[in-house]
Design an enzyme around this catalytic site. Structure first.
Site, mmCIF file in Angstrom:
data_model
loop_
_atom_site.group_PDB
_atom_site.id
_atom_site.type_symbol
_atom_site.label_atom_id
_atom_site.label_comp_id
_atom_site.label_asym_id
_atom_site.label_seq_id
_atom_site.Cartn_x
_atom_site.Cartn_y
_atom_site.Cartn_z
ATOM 1 N N HIS A 172 39.086 -15.180 52.541
ATOM 2 C CA HIS A 172 40.134 -15.811 51.733
ATOM 3 C C HIS A 172 39.761 -15.763 50.244
ATOM 4 O O HIS A 172 40.596 -15.481 49.387
ATOM 5 C CB HIS A 172 40.324 -17.274 52.145
ATOM 6 C CG HIS A 172 40.818 -17.461 53.554
ATOM 7 N ND1 HIS A 172 40.203 -18.291 54.450
ATOM 8 C CD2 HIS A 172 41.872 -16.916 54.209
ATOM 9 C CE1 HIS A 172 40.862 -18.264 55.603
ATOM 10 N NE2 HIS A 172 41.880 -17.434 55.490
ATOM 11 N N ARG A 204 44.532 -7.850 57.583
ATOM 12 C CA ARG A 204 43.286 -7.333 58.143
ATOM 13 C C ARG A 204 43.505 -6.183 59.120
ATOM 14 O O ARG A 204 42.665 -5.324 59.280
ATOM 15 C CB ARG A 204 42.529 -8.448 58.879
ATOM 16 C CG ARG A 204 41.914 -9.467 57.962
ATOM 17 C CD ARG A 204 41.549 -10.713 58.711
ATOM 18 N NE ARG A 204 42.755 -11.388 59.162
ATOM 19 C CZ ARG A 204 42.800 -12.600 59.685
ATOM 20 N NH1 ARG A 204 41.681 -13.266 59.871
ATOM 21 N NH2 ARG A 204 43.929 -13.145 60.045
HETATM 22 P P1 ADP Z 1 47.572 -18.769 58.490
HETATM 23 O O1 ADP Z 1 47.276 -19.817 59.497
HETATM 24 O O2 ADP Z 1 48.690 -19.106 57.565
HETATM 25 O O3 ADP Z 1 47.647 -17.364 59.011
HETATM 26 P P2 ADP Z 1 44.879 -18.364 57.493
HETATM 27 O O4 ADP Z 1 44.154 -19.459 56.829
HETATM 28 O O5 ADP Z 1 44.362 -17.924 58.818
HETATM 29 O O6 ADP Z 1 46.362 -18.847 57.505
HETATM 30 O O7 ADP Z 1 44.957 -17.081 56.549
HETATM 31 C C1 ADP Z 1 45.622 -17.127 55.318
HETATM 32 C C2 ADP Z 1 45.829 -15.709 54.814
HETATM 33 O O8 ADP Z 1 44.576 -15.101 54.585
HETATM 34 C C3 ADP Z 1 46.553 -14.808 55.816
HETATM 35 O O9 ADP Z 1 47.383 -13.925 55.106
HETATM 36 C C4 ADP Z 1 45.423 -14.054 56.465
HETATM 37 O O10 ADP Z 1 45.852 -12.805 56.954
HETATM 38 C C5 ADP Z 1 44.486 -13.888 55.292
HETATM 39 N N1 ADP Z 1 43.105 -13.698 55.714
HETATM 40 C C6 ADP Z 1 42.399 -14.394 56.613
HETATM 41 N N2 ADP Z 1 41.153 -13.916 56.751
HETATM 42 C C7 ADP Z 1 41.059 -12.867 55.907
HETATM 43 C C8 ADP Z 1 40.016 -11.920 55.601
HETATM 44 N N3 ADP Z 1 38.846 -11.954 56.200
HETATM 45 N N4 ADP Z 1 40.291 -10.970 54.679
HETATM 46 C C9 ADP Z 1 41.501 -10.913 54.077
HETATM 47 N N5 ADP Z 1 42.529 -11.756 54.326
HETATM 48 C C10 ADP Z 1 42.307 -12.726 55.233
#
Ligand code: ADP
Length: 145
Positions: free
Chosen positions: A18, A90
């Site tokens: 993130h 991802r």
């Molecule tokens: P949600 O529950 O809204 O999907 P997350 O907290 O899991 O929220 O993720 C928020 C955003 O960050 C999403 O767009 C997710 O795809 C992205 N994300 C999560 N992990 C990674 C990562 N390792 N690299 C890039 N983007 C990520």
């Protein structure tokens, strides 16, 4: 004109994946609002901890704002005067999931979604994996910013 992007998510927890998206979004926008989706019906103490940790992380960066919200993301975009929503992609599963939401946000509200492809080194990282490792007492410090 100042360009603001809204980066919404559960961030439970906020990982280095993130943080990488925030860092890169700051190269494209003047300001990034990290919006933590909270479910007020669930453990408020947990929400408070998550928000405090993230605010602390970006305390020295005036270009990052951390907020919590419990409303429709599209409404928040308008309320915050943001130009778009940022999401990290991802893999194909992420893309399929995001496309559905992005399409609705565009068709119904005219809101654009900007996808940033995950750094290949971080694409296996998810909050779910971090929570699972934590549950079994593993060291997760490398995975959290
Ligand atoms: P949600 O529950 O809204 O999907 P997350 O907290 O899991 O929220 O993720 C928020 C955003 O960050 C999403 O767009 C997710 O795809 C992205 N994300 C999560 N992990 C990674 C990562 N390792 N690299 C890039 N983007 C990520």
């Amino acid at each position: 004109m100042q360009r603001t992007a809204l980066f919404p998510g559960s961030f439970n927890p906020f990982t280095v994946g993130h943080a990488d998206i925030v860092r890169r979004a700051l190269q494209l926008f003047d300001k990034v609002i990290v919006a933590i989706g909270v479910n007020s019906a669930k453990d408020p103490a947990d929400n408070t901890k998550r928000i405090a940790r993230l605010r602390n992380l970006y305390a020295d960066n005036p270009r990052v704002e951390v907020i919590a919200y419990d409303s429709l993301t599209a409404d928040l975009v308008r309320q915050k005067n943001a130009s778009c929503i940022i999401r990290g992609i991802r893999n194909e599963a992420d893309l399929a999931y995001e496309n559905e939401i992005a399409q609705v946000n565009f068709s119904l509200f005219g809101i654009e979604t900007v996808y940033l492809l995950a750094d290949p080194e971080l694409r296996e990282l998810s909050s779910t994996v971090v929570r699972e490792l934590q549950r079994f007492g593993k060291d997760i410090s490398q995975l959290l910013p």
